[in-house]
Write a protein that holds these residues in place. Structure first.
Motif, PDB file in Angstrom:
ATOM      1  N   PRO A 181      77.256  37.331 -69.660  1.00 48.86           N
ATOM      2  CA  PRO A 181      76.039  37.396 -69.417  1.00 48.86           C
ATOM      3  C   PRO A 181      75.599  35.948 -68.652  1.00 48.86           C
ATOM      4  O   PRO A 181      76.053  34.888 -68.973  1.00 48.86           O
ATOM      5  CB  PRO A 181      75.208  37.505 -70.603  1.00 48.86           C
ATOM      6  N   GLY A 182      74.995  36.274 -67.292  1.00 48.08           N
ATOM      7  CA  GLY A 182      74.534  35.280 -66.533  1.00 48.08           C
ATOM      8  C   GLY A 182      75.693  34.597 -65.629  1.00 48.08           C
ATOM      9  O   GLY A 182      75.218  33.831 -64.662  1.00 48.08           O
ATOM     10  N   LYS A 188      67.644  41.013 -66.943  1.00 50.04           N
ATOM     11  CA  LYS A 188      66.876  41.279 -68.132  1.00 50.04           C
ATOM     12  C   LYS A 188      65.520  42.042 -67.766  1.00 50.04           C
ATOM     13  O   LYS A 188      65.182  42.998 -68.550  1.00 50.04           O
ATOM     14  CB  LYS A 188      65.925  39.829 -68.294  1.00 50.04           C
ATOM     15  N   GLU A 195      68.989  36.222 -73.555  1.00 49.33           N
ATOM     16  CA  GLU A 195      68.194  35.119 -72.736  1.00 49.33           C
ATOM     17  C   GLU A 195      69.438  34.582 -71.649  1.00 49.33           C
ATOM     18  O   GLU A 195      69.020  33.653 -71.003  1.00 49.33           O
ATOM     19  CB  GLU A 195      67.763  34.283 -73.812  1.00 49.33           C
ATOM     20  N   ILE A 196      70.550  34.745 -71.785  1.00 44.62           N
ATOM     21  CA  ILE A 196      71.455  34.077 -70.880  1.00 44.62           C
ATOM     22  C   ILE A 196      71.426  35.015 -69.775  1.00 44.62           C
ATOM     23  O   ILE A 196      72.008  34.282 -68.529  1.00 44.62           O
ATOM     24  CB  ILE A 196      72.765  34.189 -71.589  1.00 44.62           C
ATOM     25  N   PHE A 197      71.117  36.241 -69.468  1.00 45.47           N
ATOM     26  CA  PHE A 197      71.270  36.966 -68.388  1.00 45.47           C
ATOM     27  C   PHE A 197      70.206  36.444 -67.331  1.00 45.47           C
ATOM     28  O   PHE A 197      69.311  35.704 -67.685  1.00 45.47           O
ATOM     29  CB  PHE A 197      70.723  38.458 -68.694  1.00 45.47           C
ATOM     30  N   THR A 198      70.501  36.808 -66.221  1.00 45.53           N
ATOM     31  CA  THR A 198      69.722  36.498 -64.917  1.00 45.53           C
ATOM     32  C   THR A 198      68.370  37.333 -65.042  1.00 45.53           C
ATOM     33  O   THR A 198      68.632  38.331 -65.643  1.00 45.53           O
ATOM     34  CB  THR A 198      70.341  36.522 -63.610  1.00 45.53           C
ATOM     35  N   ASP A 199      67.467  37.059 -64.397  1.00 48.71           N
ATOM     36  CA  ASP A 199      66.092  38.000 -64.287  1.00 48.71           C
ATOM     37  C   ASP A 199      66.244  39.356 -64.190  1.00 48.71           C
ATOM     38  O   ASP A 199      65.707  40.188 -64.695  1.00 48.71           O
ATOM     39  CB  ASP A 199      65.114  37.229 -63.557  1.00 48.71           C
ATOM     40  N   GLN A 211      76.122  36.641 -60.940  1.00 50.99           N
ATOM     41  CA  GLN A 211      74.468  36.731 -60.800  1.00 50.99           C
ATOM     42  C   GLN A 211      74.416  37.734 -59.689  1.00 50.99           C
ATOM     43  O   GLN A 211      73.473  38.692 -59.787  1.00 50.99           O
ATOM     44  CB  GLN A 211      73.871  35.546 -60.101  1.00 50.99           C
ATOM     45  N   ASP A 221      78.070  30.997 -58.336  1.00 51.44           N
ATOM     46  CA  ASP A 221      78.121  31.593 -59.740  1.00 51.44           C
ATOM     47  C   ASP A 221      78.989  31.012 -60.742  1.00 51.44           C
ATOM     48  O   ASP A 221      78.738  31.049 -61.720  1.00 51.44           O
ATOM     49  CB  ASP A 221      78.305  33.116 -59.385  1.00 51.44           C
ATOM     50  N   GLU A 250      74.612  41.194 -61.464  1.00 53.66           N
ATOM     51  CA  GLU A 250      73.621  41.568 -62.204  1.00 53.66           C
ATOM     52  C   GLU A 250      72.262  42.010 -61.301  1.00 53.66           C
ATOM     53  O   GLU A 250      71.546  42.871 -61.725  1.00 53.66           O
ATOM     54  CB  GLU A 250      73.160  40.450 -63.005  1.00 53.66           C
ATOM     55  N   GLU A 251      72.308  41.268 -60.295  1.00 58.83           N
ATOM     56  CA  GLU A 251      71.346  41.668 -59.287  1.00 58.83           C
ATOM     57  C   GLU A 251      71.369  43.240 -58.656  1.00 58.83           C
ATOM     58  O   GLU A 251      70.462  43.768 -58.673  1.00 58.83           O
ATOM     59  CB  GLU A 251      71.111  40.752 -58.149  1.00 58.83           C
TER      60      GLU A 251
END
Length: 815
Positions: free
Chosen positions: A745-746, A791, A784-788, A749, A517, A752-753
């Protein structure tokens, strides 16, 4: 972790996790309503029919069971004062310890017990689908589309003036505040009588007759790990009592330590399980309302009658309206050598609840004598390597004492054996076990081995692991910043990285985090191309025969005169050669110090790629364009300079280094953020750097025991040099961490998951309503910087509406 013998429904009931460690829904919402309704009715409370569901059926069930409920209520009335076994042990301790104070303390008998995981979370929000929030003086709770958000009023991180200890039993450390036993007794008496507004159960807030009751929970945290064949695990018992309005604290506590069930049932009585009980008991009483009590009313002396210590610590009063501890949060405890500890928390800060269980584990470990509670962090790290295009079963990687037949014998019926001579895991279909002579060729995209003298082949695919009998595994992995693929090898035996006895902020969490990360990818830059290449040429052609001091020359396994681009010198050897160390002469060290860091990066890049043009093309073209043709291997034959160049930009040489016309992708490690200038502090990594695979094992609370090595069978020979070994086990089911880096953001990871998953527990994040979430998703420079996973979570929040959270939006505490 908690009881590792739990499986299936028992595990879900205990901690809300399935056998694979995934959070799952406890039961159908309507079933949960029925369970809560039965519990409340049996305690004598009126329960309205559900807003959703079959109201007629629900009412009919309650009517049919009404006589049973009345009978139960009457039995409970007749048994007023009767305590369940753990509460009786605590009550007996209090009666003995406080006998000299004249204050009679009775633990509450009419409480709503949280006897299965998830009930506390359900009770923390109103029983009304149209209401997704609850607020009182101590807490705000929000129903999220994927879990719950609890924000306690206080987010306290200081400990100054917080720890108070009753003047009884064990010695009191000098940095803690000594409190008269009478004052403790009066604080405890008030703690068990919370005001009605704080005692209101959130679940019933919208009912015609809201329930006003304390709630309780039982824990069985680990104190001493099991040593197989030597000694069983040992646990203490801990009881929590909190006002109904603070039930969210129990949601937090049971998420970490699990739910030990109904304390009235004999199967949950630690006293009947002497094999696994430490013989000690703990009790935690949450009482934020006692911050309003006055010193004078608590029996503290006037300042003229106080001792010097009491004057120093504030255990006296000068004005009759002075509040105890100046009205600020604190905790106070009573304990002695019997190992029973009763603590009052004058705050609902979640961290106090967790730390108090940790403290009680520590006291029990000290009294028990054979164990230790550690403020620790740790992970098992599996070394990983970039294998390039081929894997061969060299003994440096896989050893010599492992066979395919041995592996199959150990795995038993957990794998399916294929006729061609390899096996696949039955549960995880992407894991394959291959024979000991396996080889992997990226160019052919195949693993090969022999069976009965015949060569066998298996296609190598991304997302699959190919395991040697030694446990060494190979995977095909795409470069994060390009279309290139490479083989990654990971050691079968990990290294347990254990950081014991650390202070807060000491790095225990960082041990467990993957470096991936923190790695970013970008171009390799150069200054003046001609001048810098001249420096590089000088480094590559330099004679290093005399780089070592005379006394260190004979200790070298290979001649230091090897050229940097020689096939006899590895990239690691080049890195060592250009890194100052004591073995080198002063002249060589001075030479190294005068090399700009970016020049070293270029040298390492040239060494990394200076083998063949085919090798480079394989790593920098889409995999399908190169995997099915024979490799041509024209060696550079010393002409490395013609392969490197820069573009001409506006008539002048540019600064992005290229190899055969293609940009080189370098990896850089982010180490901290420059809050003044807004950038990252980055450091260039080796071109072949691969971070270790990690399995987090502990974070914050661990229990350990030291045993003679001779008592443990089956240890590798490496352990023969140690007379004793320490066995360590994490005490927590879930590791709650503060994801500071997630504000970018991003970046984080994993966070965010996790926060984008289901059944999450979140605290100290900003509650975001639908309109604000919509605004965040429309800000492309942010979204748009975040991971999927994050998002997708944010899009789901907009679709389902209500209150939600975003990983980059923590709670702004008091502005």
């Amino acid at each position: 972790m908690a009881n590792t013998n739990l499986h299936g429904d028992d595990l879900i009931r205990h901690c809300g996790l399935n056998d694979e460690g995934k959070a799952v829904q406890q039961m159908d919402p309507h079933d949960f309503h029925r369970l809560i309704a039965v519990k409340l009715v049996s305690n004598g409370y009126d329960v309205p029919p559900p807003i959703n569901g079959n109201q007629e059926a629900e009412v009919q069930v309650m009517q049919l069971a009404s006589d049973l409920f009345r009978r139960y209520a009457e039995q409970s009335r007749l048994l007023t004062g009767h305590l369940n076994p753990p509460d009786r042990r605590i009550q007996d301790f209090l009666e003995d310890a406080l006998s000299s104070t004249g204050v009679n303390i009775d633990l509450p008998t009419k409480v709503i017990n949280m006897d299965r995981y998830g009930m506390a979370r359900k009770l923390s929000l109103p029983d009304d689908p149209s209401v997704s929030e609850f607020h009182n003086s101590e807490n705000s709770s929000y129903a999220l589309c994927n879990g719950v958000l609890h924000n306690p009023f206080n987010d306290r991180r200081t400990t100054k003036g917080v720890f108070h200890i009753a003047d009884y039993g064990l010695p009191i450390p000098a940095d803690k505040i000594r409190v008269p036993l009478l004052t403790y007794a009066k604080l405890l008496e008030a703690a068990l009588k919370p005001p009605a507004d704080l005692n209101l159960l959130p679940y019933t807030a919208k009912w015609g007759k809201p329930v006003d009751s304390m709630v309780s929970l039982m824990l069985r945290p680990l104190v001493c790990p099991e040593v197989p064949g030597v000694s069983p695990e040992k646990r203490l018992e801990v009881r929590f009592f909190v006002p109904g309005g603070c039930v969210s604290n129990l949601d937090f506590v049971e998420s970490i330590f699990g739910n030990a069930g109904d304390p009235s049932l004999p199967e949950n009585d630690a006293g009947l399980d002497t094999l696994h009980w430490t013989g000690t008991s703990g009790c935690v009483i949450l009482a934020p309302h006692i911050r309003k009590l006055k010193k004078k009313d608590l029996g503290l002396p006037h300042i003229k009658d106080a001792t010097e210590e009491q004057k120093t610590t504030g255990m006296c009063w000068e004005s009759e309206d002075e509040l105890y501890n100046n009205g600020t949060p604190f905790k106070i405890t009573l304990r002695d050598k019997r190992g029973i500890m009763v603590t009052i928390l004058a705050d609902n800060y979640f961290g106090y609840c967790k730390k108090e269980v940790k403290t009680q584990i520590g006291l029990t470990a000290n009294i028990f004598g054979a164990a230790e509670e550690e403020h620790a962090g740790g992970a098992i790290a599996f070394r990983s390597y970039s294998l390039g295009t081929n894997f061969y079963p060299e003994k440096d990687f896989v050893g010599t004492n492992h066979s395919y037949e041995e592996a199959l014998a150990l795995l038993g019926d957990t794998v399916s054996v294929h006729p061609s001579g390899y096996a696949t895991d039955k549960k995880y279909k992407n894991i394959h076990i291959l024979p000991a002579d396996m080889e992997v060729d990226l160019n052919a995209q195949a693993a090969t081995w022999t069976k009965d003298g015949v060569k066998q082949t298996l296609r190598v695919l991304p997302g699959h692991d190919y395991v040697h009998p030694s446990g060494y595994k190979i995977r095909l992995e795409k470069h994060p910043a390009s279309t290139a693929y490479k083989l990654i090898g990971t050691a079968g035996e990990g290294t347990y990285c254990h950081k014991p006895s650390t202070v807060s902020g000491g790095g225990k969490s960082e041990i467990s985090k993957s470096l991936n990360d923190a790695v970013i990818y970008g171009a390799i830059y150069i200054g003046d191309f001609e001048a810098d290449m001249a420096i590089v040429r000088n480094i590559l052609e330099r004679d290093y025969s005399n780089c070592f001091k005379p006394q260190f020359v004979k200790a070298q396994a290979r001649s230091p005169s090897r050229k940097i681009l020689s096939t006899e010198r590895s990239l690691g050897s080049v890195v060592k050669l250009l890194t100052p160390k004591n073995e080198y002469t002063n002249e060589h060290c001075e030479f190294i110090k005068n090399i700009p860091s970016y020049i070293c990066s270029i040298v390492f890049a040239i060494k990394r790629f200076c083998k063949s043009c085919w090798w480079y093309r394989l790593f920098n073209q889409p995999i399908l364009t190169v995997l099915h043709r024979s490799p041509d291997k024209p060696e550079w034959n010393g002409d490395w300079e013609s392969h490197f160049s820069v573009d001409i930009v506006n008539g002048a040489p540019g600064h992005e280094l290229k190899l055969d016309g293609r940009k080189l992708a370098g990896s850089y490690l982010r180490v901290g953020h420059d809050h003044i200038n807004g950038g990252w502090r980055t450091y260039k990594l080796r071109q072949d750097f691969i971070s270790a695979d990690k399995v987090q094992m502990e974070d914050d609370i661990s229990a350990s025991v030291v045993v003679p090595r001779s008592q443990i069978n089956g240890l590798p020979d490496d352990y023969s040099a140690f007379p004793s070994l320490k066995i360590t086990q994490n005490c927590e089911w879930r590791l709650f961490q503060r994801p500071d880096d997630a504000i970018f953001p991003g970046f984080d990871q994993q966070t965010e998951e996790d926060l984008g998953g289901d059944h999450v527990f979140v605290s100290n994040f900003k509650p975001i309503h639908e309109e604000e979430m919509k605004d965040l998703t429309e800000r492309v420079d942010f979204f748009e910087i975040f991971t999927d996973p994050m998002k997708n979570h944010m899009k789901r929040c907009i679709k389902e509406g209500g209150v939600n959270m975003c990983s980059a939006k923590p709670r702004e505490y008091k502005g």
